[in-house]
Design an enzyme around this catalytic site. Structure first.
Site, PDB file in Angstrom:
ATOM      1  N   HIS A  30     136.020  46.762  44.530  1.00  9.27           N
ATOM      2  CA  HIS A  30     135.086  46.863  44.089  1.00  9.27           C
ATOM      3  C   HIS A  30     133.236  45.928  44.926  1.00  9.27           C
ATOM      4  O   HIS A  30     133.595  45.223  45.605  1.00  9.27           O
ATOM      5  CB  HIS A  30     134.571  46.534  42.696  1.00  9.27           C
ATOM      6  CG  HIS A  30     135.769  45.101  42.744  1.00  9.27           C
ATOM      7  ND1 HIS A  30     137.270  45.315  43.041  1.00  9.27           N
ATOM      8  CD2 HIS A  30     135.708  44.102  42.223  1.00  9.27           C
ATOM      9  CE1 HIS A  30     138.242  43.972  42.597  1.00  9.27           C
ATOM     10  NE2 HIS A  30     137.031  43.114  42.314  1.00  9.27           N
ATOM     11  N   GLU A  70     141.139  42.558  37.371  1.00  5.31           N
ATOM     12  CA  GLU A  70     140.087  41.744  36.840  1.00  5.31           C
ATOM     13  C   GLU A  70     138.927  42.709  36.044  1.00  5.31           C
ATOM     14  O   GLU A  70     138.569  43.686  35.899  1.00  5.31           O
ATOM     15  CB  GLU A  70     139.276  40.867  37.573  1.00  5.31           C
ATOM     16  CG  GLU A  70     139.322  40.510  39.040  1.00  5.31           C
ATOM     17  CD  GLU A  70     138.228  40.477  39.618  1.00  5.31           C
ATOM     18  OE1 GLU A  70     137.826  41.188  40.383  1.00  5.31           O
ATOM     19  OE2 GLU A  70     139.156  40.118  41.439  1.00  5.31           O
ATOM     20  N   HIS A  74     130.120  32.324  50.037  1.00  7.83           N
ATOM     21  CA  HIS A  74     130.073  32.788  48.636  1.00  7.83           C
ATOM     22  C   HIS A  74     131.685  32.245  48.670  1.00  7.83           C
ATOM     23  O   HIS A  74     132.444  32.971  49.817  1.00  7.83           O
ATOM     24  CB  HIS A  74     129.859  34.038  48.081  1.00  7.83           C
ATOM     25  CG  HIS A  74     130.119  34.055  46.239  1.00  7.83           C
ATOM     26  ND1 HIS A  74     130.725  33.239  46.284  1.00  7.83           N
ATOM     27  CD2 HIS A  74     128.916  34.297  46.203  1.00  7.83           C
ATOM     28  CE1 HIS A  74     131.271  33.700  44.793  1.00  7.83           C
ATOM     29  NE2 HIS A  74     129.853  33.664  45.011  1.00  7.83           N
ATOM     30  N   HIS A 129     138.545  46.094  37.119  1.00  8.24           N
ATOM     31  CA  HIS A 129     139.139  46.338  38.651  1.00  8.24           C
ATOM     32  C   HIS A 129     140.166  46.502  38.015  1.00  8.24           C
ATOM     33  O   HIS A 129     139.914  44.833  38.598  1.00  8.24           O
ATOM     34  CB  HIS A 129     137.556  45.735  39.545  1.00  8.24           C
ATOM     35  CG  HIS A 129     136.477  46.261  38.970  1.00  8.24           C
ATOM     36  ND1 HIS A 129     135.234  44.866  38.585  1.00  8.24           N
ATOM     37  CD2 HIS A 129     135.728  47.217  39.158  1.00  8.24           C
ATOM     38  CE1 HIS A 129     134.426  45.663  38.474  1.00  8.24           C
ATOM     39  NE2 HIS A 129     134.724  46.624  38.733  1.00  8.24           N
ATOM     40  N   TYR A 159     124.186  39.451  34.705  1.00  8.70           N
ATOM     41  CA  TYR A 159     125.628  39.004  35.506  1.00  8.70           C
ATOM     42  C   TYR A 159     124.849  39.458  37.126  1.00  8.70           C
ATOM     43  O   TYR A 159     123.991  40.736  37.670  1.00  8.70           O
ATOM     44  CB  TYR A 159     126.756  39.992  35.290  1.00  8.70           C
ATOM     45  CG  TYR A 159     127.822  39.993  36.513  1.00  8.70           C
ATOM     46  CD1 TYR A 159     128.347  38.255  36.901  1.00  8.70           C
ATOM     47  CD2 TYR A 159     128.525  40.616  37.730  1.00  8.70           C
ATOM     48  CE1 TYR A 159     128.798  38.125  38.286  1.00  8.70           C
ATOM     49  CE2 TYR A 159     128.827  40.242  38.351  1.00  8.70           C
ATOM     50  CZ  TYR A 159     129.914  39.547  38.647  1.00  8.70           C
ATOM     51  OH  TYR A 159     130.776  38.744  39.625  1.00  8.70           O
ATOM     52  N   HIS A 165     135.391  43.481  47.675  1.00  2.01           N
ATOM     53  CA  HIS A 165     136.577  43.034  48.086  1.00  2.01           C
ATOM     54  C   HIS A 165     137.700  43.875  47.262  1.00  2.01           C
ATOM     55  O   HIS A 165     137.159  44.658  46.200  1.00  2.01           O
ATOM     56  CB  HIS A 165     136.750  41.374  47.709  1.00  2.01           C
ATOM     57  CG  HIS A 165     136.454  40.820  46.044  1.00  2.01           C
ATOM     58  ND1 HIS A 165     135.398  41.389  45.453  1.00  2.01           N
ATOM     59  CD2 HIS A 165     137.836  41.331  45.205  1.00  2.01           C
ATOM     60  CE1 HIS A 165     135.342  41.106  44.156  1.00  2.01           C
ATOM     61  NE2 HIS A 165     137.323  40.602  43.868  1.00  2.01           N
TER      62      HIS A 165
END
Length: 439
Positions: A371, A341, A292, A365, A350, A335
């Site tokens: 998170h 964010e 990803h 976050h 989501y 991460h």
């Protein structure tokens, strides 16, 4: 003269436009003739310093019924208790943590786009023109003979429910969910509720204005394409009626009374103007074999800081797309990073948080706080059969900034904060047993 409302748009991002609502109202070959047609006044609206580099220099010449000095009188300071500006730091509020909110409910009292603004976080400093603030707007009524402009900030509007009309000095923009609007600093406008009640998200940008991100190896196409941004054609009001203008300046609010509409620009040309963008035209780019990519691959708009590659704000979109990566954990991975964010859900589910993050909801976050997927999302993505799969019926976004985002008293004490949000990671199990080959 009757009001003119022409719902047409000109394509392009940052283009140099010219438009007129009456024939020959726009001077040709010069900006400031000794006398303008129709008895209009020439006036420049500058969005950057006069000597900014040519590629960044932004201004528009306006040909208007009255100069802007007639659009304000004596100012009176007013209270706007729910609209906060940075720095807004309360010693008794803890901003360190992972937070999530249910949709902000509509007020028992009627509110318009301005009075219904509810600040969730602030970051940076409005006085030094760095950082941003995030808000939710709750609008149940239109502004009537009321106008607003922010001297502090460029404003990005992301509707979640209802339809709005922004009647601005430079033309009219209608937006609905799955669209956004960008309103430049200093632009005067009135907001009407076309279909209500209306709720959505706002990013208030104190710093350098939003731009399209550099595509690098992606090349000339995909992500947000310039042609899909639409700027309104000229439309003006010649209306003599008692009106109120509210101004946001250095985090404070002031109002002034005038006897006419300030939306009186009959013609204009330049590259400093509002625009709208249809999020359904965003062309995602992602992995087609494994891993990803960083979420920056989904950046729609970026407001740069003084540090190359580190944004004052990024506006990032997670919309419908195909998932095809092999032998890969497909949702965003766990991460922590230097960016803070704030996410909002426009509609759908989501993938990293299938439960609890509902349309109209928000999560935060903050910088250097870990998170990632909740336990059910992790187990599903770790064990699911990896076939080509359409991630459908989903549209979420992120306002992220290099500055820490501080909660406001409203978001900490009044908004519907999910007190058990952090529990979503409780079910994550230790799988390590020291045996080689264990997965």
């Amino acid at each position: 003269m009757a009001e003119t409302h022409t719902m047409k748009y000109m394509p392009g991002f940052g283009n140099d436009f010219e438009t007129e609502a009456l024939p020959n109202a726009l001077p040709q070959g010069m900006n400031s003739p000794q006398k303008c047609e129709y008895g209009l006044y020439a006036e420049q609206l500058s969005g950057t310093a006069f000597t900014a580099p040519r590629g960044q220099n932004e201004r528009s010449w306006c040909y208007r019924i009255r100069p802007s000095v007639k659009h304000t009188g004596k100012f009176q300071k007013i209270g706007m208790p729910y609209w906060k500006s940075a720095p807004c730091i309360d010693e008794d509020i803890i901003s360190l943590g992972q937070y999530r909110w249910d949709p902000i409910p509509y007020s028992e009292h009627e509110t318009n786009f301005i009075s219904g603004m509810r600040t969730i976080t602030t970051a940076g400093d409005v006085n030094t023109q760095v950082g941003m603030a995030t808000h939710i707007y709750i609008a149940t009524k239109s502004m009537v003979n009321e106008y607003f402009y922010s001297a502090d900030s460029e404003i990005l509007v992301v509707p979640q429910e209802g339809r709005l009309r922004f009647a601005t000095e430079l033309g009219i923009i209608d937006i609905e969910p799955k669209e956004i609007a960008i309103l430049p600093r200093g632009l005067v406008y009135r907001v009407e509720v076309l279909e209500g009640p209306a709720r959505g998200f706002v990013c208030e940008n104190y710093g350098q204005k939003f731009d399209l991100p550099n595509r690098g190896p992606i090349g000339a196409n995909c992500l947000a394409n310039p042609r899909d941004f639409k700027t309104p054609v000229a439309a003006f009001e010649d209306k003599d009626v008692a009106s109120k203008v509210t101004v946001k300046w250095c985090g404070q609010f002031h109002e002034t009374m005038i006897n006419h509409s300030p939306l009186d620009v009959v013609a204009w040309h330049g590259n400093y103007a509002p625009c709208k963008y249809d999020l359904r035209t965003f062309s995602p780019v992602g992995s087609i074999l494994f891993d990803h990519p960083d979420p920056s691959i989904f950046t729609v708009l970026t407001a740069p800081s003084g540090i190359e590659g580190t944004a004052n704000i990024d506006f990032v979109l997670f919309r419908e797309r195909w998932m095809v990566a092999e032998n890969t954990f497909r949702p965003p991975w766990y991460h922590k990073n230097i960016m803070s964010e704030l996410m909002g859900n426009i509609y759908g589910v989501y993938d990293a948080k299938p439960d609890g993050f509902i349309p109209g909801g928000i999560s935060l976050h903050n910088m250097m706080l870990p998170h990632g997927p909740d336990a059910p999302a992790f187990e599903h993505a770790s064990n699911d059969k990896l076939i080509a799969e359409k991630l459908d019926n989903t549209m979420s976004f992120m306002f992220e900034t290099r500055f820490p985002q501080h909660l406001t008293p409203f978001s900490a004490l009044e908004a519907p904060l999910q007190s058990t949000y952090q529990n979503c990671w409780d079910a994550i199990e230790k799988k390590f047993d020291g045996t080689p080959g264990t997965k």
